[in-house]
Design an enzyme around this catalytic site. Structure first.
Site, short mmCIF file in Angstrom:
data_model
loop_
_atom_site.label_atom_id
_atom_site.label_comp_id
_atom_site.label_asym_id
_atom_site.label_seq_id
_atom_site.Cartn_x
_atom_site.Cartn_y
_atom_site.Cartn_z
N ARG A 274 43.15 56.90 42.69
CA ARG A 274 42.93 56.67 41.27
C ARG A 274 41.68 57.40 40.80
O ARG A 274 40.62 57.29 41.40
CB ARG A 274 42.81 55.17 41.01
CG ARG A 274 44.07 54.45 41.48
CD ARG A 274 44.06 52.97 41.23
NE ARG A 274 45.33 52.42 41.68
CZ ARG A 274 45.70 51.15 41.52
NH1 ARG A 274 44.89 50.31 40.91
NH2 ARG A 274 46.88 50.75 41.95
N ARG B 90 35.71 49.31 43.30
CA ARG B 90 36.45 50.27 42.49
C ARG B 90 36.26 51.64 43.10
O ARG B 90 35.19 52.22 43.02
CB ARG B 90 35.94 50.23 41.05
CG ARG B 90 36.76 51.02 40.05
CD ARG B 90 36.20 50.88 38.65
NE ARG B 90 36.24 49.50 38.19
CZ ARG B 90 37.30 48.91 37.63
NH1 ARG B 90 38.39 49.61 37.42
NH2 ARG B 90 37.26 47.65 37.25
N GLU C 25 40.07 40.59 40.30
CA GLU C 25 41.47 40.86 40.63
C GLU C 25 41.64 41.39 42.06
O GLU C 25 40.98 42.34 42.45
CB GLU C 25 42.02 41.89 39.65
CG GLU C 25 43.44 42.32 39.96
CD GLU C 25 43.96 43.43 39.03
OE1 GLU C 25 43.38 43.62 37.94
OE2 GLU C 25 44.93 44.09 39.42
N SER D 145 48.29 41.79 41.83
CA SER D 145 48.87 41.84 40.50
C SER D 145 50.37 42.02 40.65
O SER D 145 50.81 42.83 41.46
CB SER D 145 48.27 43.02 39.74
OG SER D 145 48.86 43.13 38.47
N ARG E 81 39.46 45.50 48.25
CA ARG E 81 39.07 44.25 47.58
C ARG E 81 39.30 43.03 48.47
O ARG E 81 38.55 42.05 48.41
CB ARG E 81 39.82 44.11 46.26
CG ARG E 81 39.32 45.12 45.24
CD ARG E 81 39.72 44.81 43.84
NE ARG E 81 39.14 45.81 42.93
CZ ARG E 81 39.27 45.79 41.61
NH1 ARG E 81 39.98 44.82 41.02
NH2 ARG E 81 38.72 46.72 40.86
#
Length: 436
Positions: free
Chosen positions: A271, A286, A358, A361, A398
């Site tokens: 990403r 991140r 988070e 998801s 994460r």
RNA sequence: GGAGGAUUCGCCUAGUGGCCUAUGGCGCUCGCUUGGAAAGCGAGUUGGGGGCAACCCCUCGCGGGUUCAAAUCCCGCAUCCUCCGCCA
């Protein structure tokens, strides 16, 4: 892609959905105009094409006669050829106009996001609904120490090397080393076995895909700036194995009896994180690359909501097995991806940030992706687009952050959750000997 | 990277510009037959779009082109196979 019938027959429904997402409502009328123009031109083309075919059929036999020396047909033949020629020109023009209208309609169509579920909370990023909270964050104060963040723990344990990640690859990169590397492998193995038991077929998909796969899953729309592209080969690095898993059955017609088809993909995720400058700049919350085990289902549209719940339950069960405190959110309309009609996030407690973040998801995309990817199912009665659903089972970075921070002890060691012990072969991850 | 060959309906296959509105076989579905089954006989069997409908159009790997007319001729691309080279 939306069902064109929905736009033609119930435009108000689409407008309401656009409004709830904070998207442009006027697209609906614009599409309807382009579509009716296309239908008109298409019908005109069809009629003319049929005429042309009939005309052409007369020419063959006459030419046969002419060739065998019958000169009586020459005049008739010439007349026919002239007509046919004119007809061909006319047809070309009509086809051009038709194609233009079609392209215009398609252009507008590709901009529509999926119709939000009526039960999805309306609003923006902050308007999620908390469905439930599971477990209780540890009271480190009463345990007598201040929890360290994962960066410090990563150093102490020799598990995460952020400095060298930056040296070699730039910011938002990292190395997992020693127990960190083993932790990821253990989590992956645990997740894959968990998914397999739940009926998902394990898959290692390609993480470079063609434009059509990216496009088909809806990632080249608003999210396009976050996607890595390799121009020399016109390939994209996937941001999630949702992409190659969704595209797995691209251009296929599945047997309705086989549904649901469930896959658990493990792949790296890339990403660009464009537009997130300043957010989570430290650590591995991140990053530009991480690894993830993703669940993906193809099912009947009628079963999609139930399948969505099922995936959510699996995510919860997995987090419980890791003994992490978390909460479940029903994400609001304005914060849904373009493919999703409803999305649930699980957020794990992150002690150093004193908040939930988070970690998984799951989205119900109904037939939005399958229409773009042309994935259908066939029963004796009908051929229909299938519903697609995706959900994170285990996103390595994460999850590792959550485990290190939640299960840390005063000396920096980390207690391994019981369910993970067999996969890691360790009950406690201990600080490096030479670490002060 | 180089040289050849291939791609037609679930599978195999016929098809060198108009009689292709695409053969034939296998498989599958339905019917006849039968006490039941097999065999046999007959029918059906790619998807998609438009239209109230009759019906029409598109679809021979994909995209262009030539032509009154393309599965068929030309150009580009993709995929697979064989051989050579390189390589984990």
């Amino acid at each position: 892609m939306l069902d064109p019938k929905l736009l033609r027959e119930t435009p108000d429904l689409v407008k309401a959905s656009q409004k709830a997402r904070g998207a442009d409502e006027s697209m609906v009328d614009a599409w309807i105009a382009a579509d009716s123009r296309w239908r008109e031109l298409n019908a005109a083309y069809d009629t003319k094409r049929a005429e042309q075919k009939n005309l052409s059929k007369e020419i063959g036999p006459l030419q046969g006669k002419a060739k065998s020396g019958d000169e009586s047909v020459t005049a008739q033949l010439e007349e026919l050829m002239k007509n046919a020629s004119r007809m061909a020109d006319d047809l070309t023009k009509t086809a051009e106009a038709r194609d233009k209208a079609e392209a215009e309609a398609a252009q507008i169509m590709s901009g529509f996001a999926n119709i939000v579920d009526v039960v999805t909370p309306v609003g923006g990023e902050e308007d999620f609904k908390i469905i439930e909270t599971v477990g209780k964050p540890k009271d480190f104060k009463s345990l007598g120490f201040q929890p360290k963040d994962h960066i410090e723990l990563g150093q102490i344990l020799g598990a995460i090397d952020i400095e060298r990640g930056a040296k070699v690859s730039g910011s938002r990169f990292y190395y997992l080393t020693g127990p960190g590397a083993l932790l990821e492998l253990a989590l992956v193995r645990m997740a894959m076995e968990f998914a397999t038991k739940a009926g998902f077929t394990p898959v290692l998909p390609p993480s470079l895909v063609r434009p059509q796969a990216m496009e088909g899953t809806g990632f080249l729309g608003q999210a396009a700036v976050d996607v890595y592209h390799l121009p020399a080969d016109d390939l994209y690095l996937v941001g999630t194995s949702e992409v190659p898993l969704a595209a797995f059955h691209m251009d296929e017609i599945l047997e309705a009896k086989q549904l649901p088809l469930r896959y658990a993909g493990f792949s790296p995720c890339f990403r660009r994180e464009a537009g997130s400058h300043g957010k989570d700049t430290k650590g591995i919350m991140r990053v530009h690359w991480f690894d993830k085990v993703e669940m993906f289902s193809f099912c009947n549209l009628n079963d999609a909501a139930a399948e969505h719940q099922r995936i959510l339950e699996l995510e919860k069960e997995f987090l419980k097995a890791l003994e992490l405190p978390f909460r479940v959110l029903d994400i609001a309309t304005g914060d849904l991806g373009s493919s999703a009609i409803r999305k649930f996030d699980c957020e794990a407690w992150i002690p150093s940030q004193n908040t939930y973040r988070e970690v998984t998801s799951t989205s119900n995309c109904t037939t939005y992706q399958s229409r773009r990817l042309r994935i259908r199912s066939k029963s004796s009665e009908s051929t229909e687009f299938v519903a697609t659903l995706n959900g994170t089972l285990m996103a390595s970075t994460r999850t590792i952050v959550a485990i290190l921070e939640n299960h840390q002890q005063a000396d920096g060691s980390v207690v391994v959750p019981k369910a993970l012990v067999p996969y890691l072969g360790l009950e406690v991850i201990k600080p490096l000997a030479n670490n002060a």
